[in-house]
Design an enzyme around this catalytic site. Structure first.
Site, PDB file in Angstrom:
ATOM      1  N   ALA A 169       1.050  -0.938  -0.561  1.00  0.00           N
ATOM      2  CA  ALA A 169       0.056   0.301  -0.045  1.00  0.00           C
ATOM      3  C   ALA A 169       1.324   1.164  -0.493  1.00  0.00           C
ATOM      4  CB  ALA A 169      -0.592   0.007   0.880  1.00  0.00           C
ATOM      5  N   LEU A 170       0.845   2.038  -0.798  1.00  0.00           N
ATOM      6  CA  LEU A 170       1.639   2.656  -1.631  1.00  0.00           C
ATOM      7  C   LEU A 170       1.116   3.955  -1.858  1.00  0.00           C
ATOM      8  CD1 LEU A 170       4.262   4.523  -1.286  1.00  0.00           C
ATOM      9  CD2 LEU A 170       4.835   3.332  -3.581  1.00  0.00           C
ATOM     10  N   PRO A 192      -4.602   8.403  -3.945  1.00  0.00           N
ATOM     11  CA  PRO A 192      -5.039  10.206  -4.898  1.00  0.00           C
ATOM     12  C   PRO A 192      -4.378  10.687  -5.070  1.00  0.00           C
ATOM     13  CG  PRO A 192      -7.060   9.322  -3.117  1.00  0.00           C
ATOM     14  CD  PRO A 192      -5.310   9.000  -3.042  1.00  0.00           C
ATOM     15  N   GLN A 203       3.365 -12.981 -46.057  1.00  0.00           N
ATOM     16  CA  GLN A 203       4.098 -12.421 -45.783  1.00  0.00           C
ATOM     17  C   GLN A 203       3.993 -11.394 -44.354  1.00  0.00           C
ATOM     18  OE1 GLN A 203       6.582  -9.401 -48.131  1.00  0.00           O
ATOM     19  NE2 GLN A 203       8.109 -11.001 -47.870  1.00  0.00           N
ATOM     20  N   GLY A 248      -7.595 -10.771 -36.530  1.00  0.00           N
ATOM     21  CA  GLY A 248      -9.082 -10.501 -37.339  1.00  0.00           C
ATOM     22  C   GLY A 248     -10.304 -10.247 -36.254  1.00  0.00           C
ATOM     23  N   GLU A 292       2.887  -0.581 -10.462  1.00  0.00           N
ATOM     24  CA  GLU A 292       3.699  -1.170  -9.806  1.00  0.00           C
ATOM     25  C   GLU A 292       5.119   0.009 -10.734  1.00  0.00           C
ATOM     26  OE1 GLU A 292       5.492  -5.062  -9.291  1.00  0.00           O
ATOM     27  OE2 GLU A 292       3.840  -5.696  -9.140  1.00  0.00           O
ATOM     28  N   GLY A 293       4.818   1.382 -11.580  1.00  0.00           N
ATOM     29  CA  GLY A 293       5.775   1.686 -12.077  1.00  0.00           C
ATOM     30  C   GLY A 293       5.278   2.135 -13.561  1.00  0.00           C
TER      31      GLY A 293
END
Length: 382
Positions: free
Chosen positions: A124-125, A128, A279, A339, A363-364
């Site tokens: 938890a880093l 907001p 190709q 497709g 994570e960055g």
């Protein structure tokens, strides 16, 4: 540098691949539709040691090092990314802090339960006002006797709804900026600590992301992780440690997409011949294969460097950046090769395409990784 995996890791890798192919992948659409990982899969994952990847043997873990961990997570990455994120969030940023910075009492208390999967870990880093600007935290921790009083909130916390232990960054001295941040171990159920609602996300269904709140939450002094004032440094170390592991997960996903695309290119008939004979399709597949092999080489190089105790700040940022960008480019080409089928949710290509997008953010962000790489390159001129 030897890229050949030890025999025990090869056996473990093979066992995980069989589990992923035979038990997890058949449930991928169920996970996608219900936004839940079946309990049977979670229990089998615990039995197979998938929650123990980062934890030393003396605490009940596998003790396999970063190279072994990447070998396992590459296999896990080949299936539903929601499941992959539950495992990766726990074995990465959710547990690495306690493994690397915890004291012996903390390791004895938490790691055995985390290794068994009984206790899931979360990190938890983010707040907001503190995403890429990670030092701009508003969550505070005020020292009061034998405890700290936490107030504030965090958001976008992976595994929050199932986690039993959280590594939390909070400001203990606002006057010191980055040096005034401290990391804490906070247990689920601590009075004043609550989990918010699950966010509805574009992808990663089955992996839940929530806000968490602290309102006069009392955390014992002995739950400081590392030293007071070292929380920001700890956060950077935790994030850097997990970057090759995240790259391995992205590698597995990209490799699965190549496999599916190659099979489809040989099966799909257009103008009376398989589209593989066009190709442009061959070029798409060749580009996908080339980028995947470049990612594989860098992933295991950085993992090996980590196991040798080398400084990998620059290389970890490189592999996180390369892993995210490669996965996204491969997913885009896979949709193009398939497709219309690639755009239909009944098939896995569409799901991988949505799930890939977050890897350039969490994570960055890719932009932050470029900043880190440039800063490391600049050091020789300072």
């Amino acid at each position: 540098m030897n890229f050949e995996l030890p025999k025990d890791i090869q056996y473990l890798q093979q066992g995980i691949r069989e589990f992923i192919e035979n038990e997890v992948e058949p449930q991928a659409n169920v996970i996608e539709e219900t936004d839940e990982i079946p309990e049977s899969i979670m229990e089998k994952s615990k039995q197979m040691g998938l929650f123990a990847l980062s934890i030393p043997e003396e605490y009940g873990g596998l003790g396999i090092g970063m190279v072994g961990k990447c070998a396992v997570l590459e296999e896990v990455g080949r299936t539903h990314n929601g499941y992959t994120t539950v495992i990766g969030g726990h074995t990465g940023i959710g547990s690495v802090g306690i493994v690397e910075m915890g004291n012996e009492a903390q390791k004895q208390k938490y790691l055995p339960s985390m290794a068994s999967g009984e206790m899931i870990g979360a990190f938890a880093l983010t707040e907001p006002s503190a995403g890429s600007h990670a030092t701009n935290l508003k969550t505070t921790a005020v020292h009061k006797g034998d405890r700290f009083i936490l107030n504030g909130s965090k958001h976008y916390i992976t595994n929050a709804d199932i986690a039993g232990v959280f590594t939390v960054m909070a400001v203990t001295d606002p006057s010191k900026g980055a040096k005034g941040i401290t990391s804490f171990i906070v247990e689920r159920g601590t009075p004043g600590f609550t989990i918010g609602k699950k966010e509805k996300k574009m992808g990663l269904h089955g992996s839940h992301t929530s806000e968490i709140f602290f309102e006069d939450c009392e955390v014992p002094v002995e739950n400081i992780l590392g030293e007071e004032g070292q929380g920001y440094v700890n956060a950077l170390k935790i994030l850097a440690n997990g970057r090759s592991a995240m790259a391995a997960r992205n590698l597995g996903s990209a490799d699965k997409l190549l496999e599916l695309s190659l099979d489809f290119a040989h099966m799909r008939i257009q103008f009376d011949k398989p589209i593989f004979e066009q190709q442009i399709i061959q070029h798409y597949l060749a580009e996908m294969a080339m980028e995947i092999e470049a990612l594989r080489a860098l992933t295991y190089k950085v993992a090996w460097m980590t196991d040798q105790g080398m400084n990998v700040i620059k290389e970890a940022a490189m592999v996180k950046l390369l892993g995210s960008e490669t996965y996204n480019r491969v997913a885009d080409k896979a949709v193009q090769i398939h497709g219309g089928i690639g755009y239909i949710s009944e098939y896995p290509i569409e799901r991988f395409y949505r799930d890939a997008r977050i890897t350039r953010i969490y994570e960055g962000t890719s932009e932050i990784q470029k900043n880190i790489i440039a800063a490391q390159l600049h050091k020789k001129y300072q």
